[in-house]
Structures are given as structure tokens and as C-alpha cells.
Design an enzyme around this catalytic site. Structure first.
Site: not given
Length: 580
Positions: A136, A211, A233-235
Site C-alpha cells: 500500500k 483505503s 476502520g475496515g481498510s
């Protein structure tokens, strides 16, 4: 008077010129970054062409179809060379099969050729010997940017590899690509004004999630076999859900070593994400659960523990992952805050029945007080100052159109927003849970902030007590999906309650695809009312429509530090879904 007017006029003119020059400078930086990316892609294509001329008989499709475990086996025994595998994946990317369709790549890593030569010189082969790995955008690699999609980060090049990249290389992996992210990372779409919008390879009308959306798109498009994302948060889990992948968010402290915010003393984004009690977790994304387990096993090694002493020296427990002991599984299909579309609840129901039929114990579990967690714990953590720190990230930046609604809503004075809420209250028949993130309450004193931190710890303790009272091993629950149409994630930030909960709790949580959206699901969606049939519920309905054939996933959760048990449960779910 005329002199004063002339002075005012010249001041205004100077301000206009200054703003124009600032915008031109930003545009120049962005164009330079885009040009660097394009030049890197051309170099990659040229290197692939040279390899093809030297080795014309490579069975590309056969290599790309190999699961990670089989590929590592072939590389370890020598029946495939690391060079052949690397250039096969580079060809898949550079041929524009993936990048042109999805715009998932932020930058090619030309140093991958140096790493290839390095691992071939070594006597010992690491667990990821010869495996091409994508990372990433913000995970630091020496000689490259970590942009977070922000113009202000375009001038700072990483001086050394992050700990995680060092460990990957020590285990024989070859980082070859850095992937796109949403601006500031605070979105589950994947768009920024520098490198543009990333699309879902399964449907270009849909978002890949975020993200870690560039990772999701690259792996789902076949351009990478293993990727590293991050999750706050869930990326990791949302792109995995949207793109039909397996992804694991570990306990945050189990893997460390990004080093990105410290490398950017001029950028506010690092401080924004580092300075609160909901920690960012690094984790793997891949096509199957065994790949995640192998990656965790490779990373949880002495090299990691020595390079980053804050990581507990707990090696991967293969015995737990390989166990076949029946599990006691808690489950729920809604959290009562943001009811998910029918297909996601169907996935939990079908998986629950399959687990029960396979001999596992199934127990209903109700997570406590999710509206409170979402607004008072999670959102208040991020926006304790009313969003001012987050807004500072955009100083000197062009704001991405996908984020503008959120940015603009935080710029409205809180008093004005309260007056608007008061005026609109008589028009709302049922008071819905708070779903407008800009209305989140703030911490107005140090004492209030300390109390907020205490409330998070208290909630974690209460949640674990409820879990222990039911004697649960793991929990099965829904994850947000199917993939949203691009542009919709920015309108529904609070829809991430299903994943956000386990960031607040800091529990390991993973996503496994188990089905696809059917025509019957699409028909049932027409009757979806959500929680209150409010504007957010109706927007969610619009966001997920037109998704027939898209992946449908479930979420698997374990207690802190039990990544191996979480993965073992994910593997069980994966096996049962494939046996259907």
C-alpha cells in the site's frame, strides 16, 4: 480615501496572484508525480519485453493461476525461478491488463530487480522466497514516496525501508509495486487528485473499497498474488469484501513497522492517524486464507521482533491454525445500527447453517450498544477536535471531489449544524441513530479526553465479558458489501459499523468471500428499508444496486492476539463455501 481604495485593490490583486501561483505549484507537483509514475511503467514494460525476448516459452497463465502455497513450493524446489515468476507478474501489470482497467498502481518499484539478484545470492531461502509482493502507498520503501494521496507528501522520499518491508525482503519476498489510496486514507473509496480514481476489476462502475483499494484491485485483477494493506476502520476488510478477496486485520500490535508518519514531519496526516486510541493495523490481502497464514508466519519471525522491539515476540502458532477441533461460534447478522443489504445477511445465514452441519456449535451473540460505539467511541476518537486536525491535512492540497462533501460539512460551524438539526427535528418521525459524522460530539477538555479513552477501555472489557460468558471461540458476522458504486462511500462514512467495531475493540478480524449477488438478492433489495428508511438507508440501497455477480463475504472474529484461531476459522468458512 482613494489611496486606501488603491491599497485595498492592490492587496486583493496580490492575494489573487498568490493563490493562482499556489495552485500552479500544486498542479506542477502533481504532474511531476504522474510523469514519474508513467516513466516507471514504461521502464517496467521495457524490462518485461527484454525478458520475453530471452525466455519466450514461459507459461504465463499457468504461473498466474498457481495458489501461493503451490507457487512457494515450486520456487523452493527450483522447478520455477524467482526471475520467471517476477517477470510474469510484471508482464500482467505492465501489459496494462490490470492498470488500464483499474488505475490501481501508484508506482512500480524498479529496485525489485536488485532484490531479485540479492535473494538468488543467498544460501538460505526465506518462507516467501521469490514471491512478488505489492504494498500500500503509505508503507515505506526506500527511495520512494509515501503520499497518502496528498500533495504535501510529494517532496519527501523515504530514506530507508520500513520494518515490514525489511522483513518481507529478509524472507525472500520481492516488493514490486505500490498501490493507490484515497486522499488522506480516511475513506473507503479509492480516489485522490494526484493519481485519480481506482476502479473495481470485477465491475468498473463499482469501487474497489478503501483505503487499501489499490491493493484490492491489483490482487483481484490478477496482477499480484500477495499484498500488504492497513486497517483503521475496515481498510483491509472492505476492499476484500468489495473485490472478493481474503483479508486479515490482526491485533494492531501483532505487526508493526510502517514508519510512514515519522518520515513526514511536514505532513499532518501521520499525527492525525497516530494520536488516538483506535490503532492502525497492518495485514495481508490475498486470494485465499492459506496465503494470509503463510504471510503471517513469515512476518512473525525473529527479524521482526529484533527490528521493532514493540512487537511482542510471539511466533505464528501452526498447531492452532491446523487444528480441526469443533468451535463454539457466536453469530449475528445485524448490529442494529446500519442494517446491511439482504445478500450480506444471507451470507451469514448460509455460513451459519454450513458450520452447524459440519459439527460446530452455533450461539446467537448480540454486540452491545453499537450506535454508542459508532458515534461516542469511534467517531469521537477521530474527530475529538471537531475535525480540525483532519481538515489541516488538506491545507495546500486540492481536495478530491469524493471527499468534498465530508470536508465541507466539517467546515460548517457546529452551532449552525445544531440549529439545522433543531429545525429539521419536527420533520423526522422516528429519531434515527446519528449517521452524520460531522455532528459527532467533541472532547472539550483534557479531562473529557481522558474519560473518552477510559470509556473505550470499559467497552472493550464489557464486550470481552459478554464473549466469555457465552464461552465463545470465535464470532461470525456480516461485513459491508457488496461493492458500492463509485462515489457512494463518501456519502456513507458511518455505514462501516460492521468493521469499525473490531478496530475499537482491537480484535483480529478477517473477511472471506462465500457467495455472489443473485438476481433474487437484487429483487429483495427493492424492499430494503434499513433501520429507519432515512436518507442514509436510501443512499445505501442506491450504492449497492446493480451488483449481480459481485462477491458476497462474511467476517470472522477472534479475541486479541488469536490471529491463528481467526485464520483457522476463516479457513473453515472458506472450505465450506467452496464445498457448496
Amino acid at each position: 480615501t482613494s489611496a486606501a481604495l488603491a491599497l485595498l485593490g492592490s492587496s486583493v490583486a496580490a492575494l489573487v496572484v498568490w493563490k493562482w501561483l499556489g495552485k500552479k505549484m500544486i498542479q506542477k507537483k502533481m504532474e511531476e508525480a504522474q510523469r514519474t509514475r508513467d516513466e516507471g511503467m514504461k521502464k517496467m514494460a521495457k524490462a518485461v519485453q527484454q525478458f520475453r525476448e530471452q525466455v519466450p516459452s514461459v507459461q504465463t497463465d499457468a504461473i498466474l493461476s498457481l495458489p501461493l502455497l503451490e507457487l512457494t513450493g515450486r520456487l523452493q524446489e527450483g522447478s520455477l525461478s524467482p526471475r520467471t515468476v517476477l517477470y510474469t507478474y510484471l508482464e500482467k501489470v505492465s501489459a496494462l491488463e490490470v492498470t488500464q482497467r483499474t488505475n490501481c498502481l501508484r508506482h512500480f518499484i524498479p529496485e525489485c530487480e536488485e532484490q531479485l539478484q540479492e535473494i538468488q545470492r543467498r544460501k538460505e531461502k526465506g518462507l516467501l522466497y521469490g514471491i512478488p509482493v505489492s504494498i500500500k502507498d503509505h508503507i515505506g520503501h526506500k527511495g520512494h514516496l509515501a503520499t497518502c494521496g496528498l500533495v504535501q507528501c510529494l517532496g519527501t522520499v523515504m530514506e530507508e525501508d520500513s520494518v515490514l518491508v525489511k522483513v518481507l525482503k529478509r524472507q525472500g519476498a520481492i516488493p514490486f509495486a505500490m498501490t493507490n489510496v484515497p486522499q488522506s486514507l480516511f475513506s473507503y473509496d479509492c480516489s485522490n487528485p494526484i493519481f485519480g480514481q481506482t476502479l473495481n476489476p470485477l465491475n468498473p462502475q463499482k469501487s474497489p473499497g478503501g483505503s487499501s483499494g489499490g491493493e484490492g484491485a491489483l490482487i483481484a485483477g490478477g496482477g499480484s498474488i500477495l499484498g500488504i494493506g492497513s486497517d483503521m476502520g475496515g481498510s483491509i476488510r472492505l476492499p476484500s469484501s468489495f473485490c472478493g478477496l481474503c483479508g486479515l486485520k490482526p491485533t494492531a500490535e501483532r505487526l508493526r513497522g510502517v514508519g510512514w508518519c515519522l518520515a513526514h514531519p511536514s505532513a499532518h496526516c501521520g499525527c492525525f492517524f497516530l494520536s488516538h486510541p483506535v490503532p492502525c493495523a497492518l495485514g495481508p490481502m490475498a486470494r485465499d486464507v492459506d496465503s494470509l497464514a503463510l504471510c503471517m508466519k513469515a512476518l512473525l519471525c525473529q527479524e521482526m521482533f529484533q527490528l521493532d522491539p514493540t512487537v511482542p515476540p510471539i511466533p505464528f502458532n501452526e498447531e492452532v491454525y491446523s487444528s480441526s477441533t469443533p468451535l463454539r461460534v457466536g453469530y449475528y447478522d445485524t448490529d442494529g445500527y446500519f442494517p446491511l443489504p439482504p445478500c450480506m445477511r444471507r451470507a451469514v445465514r448460509e455460513t451459519r447453517h454450513a458450520l452447524q452441519a459440519a459439527g460446530h456449535q452455533i450461539v446467537l451473540f448480540s454486540p452491545p450498544r453499537i450506535p454508542h460505539v459508532m458515534t461516542e467511541l469511534f467517531m469521537k476518537t477521530f474527530f475529538a477536535d471537531g475535525g480540525r486536525s483532519w481538515l489541516d491535512v488538506f491545507i495546500g492540497n486540492i481536495v478530491d471531489p469524493r471527499l468534498k462533501p465530508q470536508v465541507n460539512s466539517f467546515k460548517i460551524p457546529r452551532l449552525v449544524k445544531k440549529l439545522l438539526a433543531l429545525l429539521l427535528k419536527p420533520l423526522v418521525k422516528i429519531p434515527p441513530p446519528l449517521k452524520d459524522v460531522s455532528m459527532t460530539s467533541t472532547c472539550r477538555s483534557v479531562k473529557e479526553m481522558w474519560n473518552h479513552h477510559y470509556q473505550i477501555q470499559l467497552y472493550r472489557s464489557q464486550f470481552i465479558t459478554q464473549w466469555k460468558e457465552l464461552q465463545l471461540d470465535v464470532v461470525l458476522c456480516p461485513v459491508l458489501g457488496p461493492a458500492f458504486t463509485t462515489g457512494y462511500p463518501g456519502k456513507l462514512l458511518t455505514a462501516i459499523s460492521s468493521t469499525m467495531l473490531y478496530n475499537v475493540l482491537n480484535f483480529p478480524a478477517g473477511v472471506v468471500p462465500v457467495s455472489t449477488v443473485t438476481k433474487a438478492d437484487e429483487e429483495e433489495l427493492k424492499f430494503y428499508k434499513g433501520c429507519c428508511d432515512d436518507p442514509w438507508d436510501r443512499t445505501l440501497k442506491q450504492a449497492v444496486s446493480g451488483a449481480v455477480g459481485m462477491p458476497v463475504a462474511v467476517q470472522c472474529v477472534a479475541l486479541p492476539w488469536q490471529e491463528e484461531l481467526c485464520l483457522r476459522f476463516m479457513k473453515e468458512v472458506e472450505t465450506l463455501s467452496r464445498d457448496k
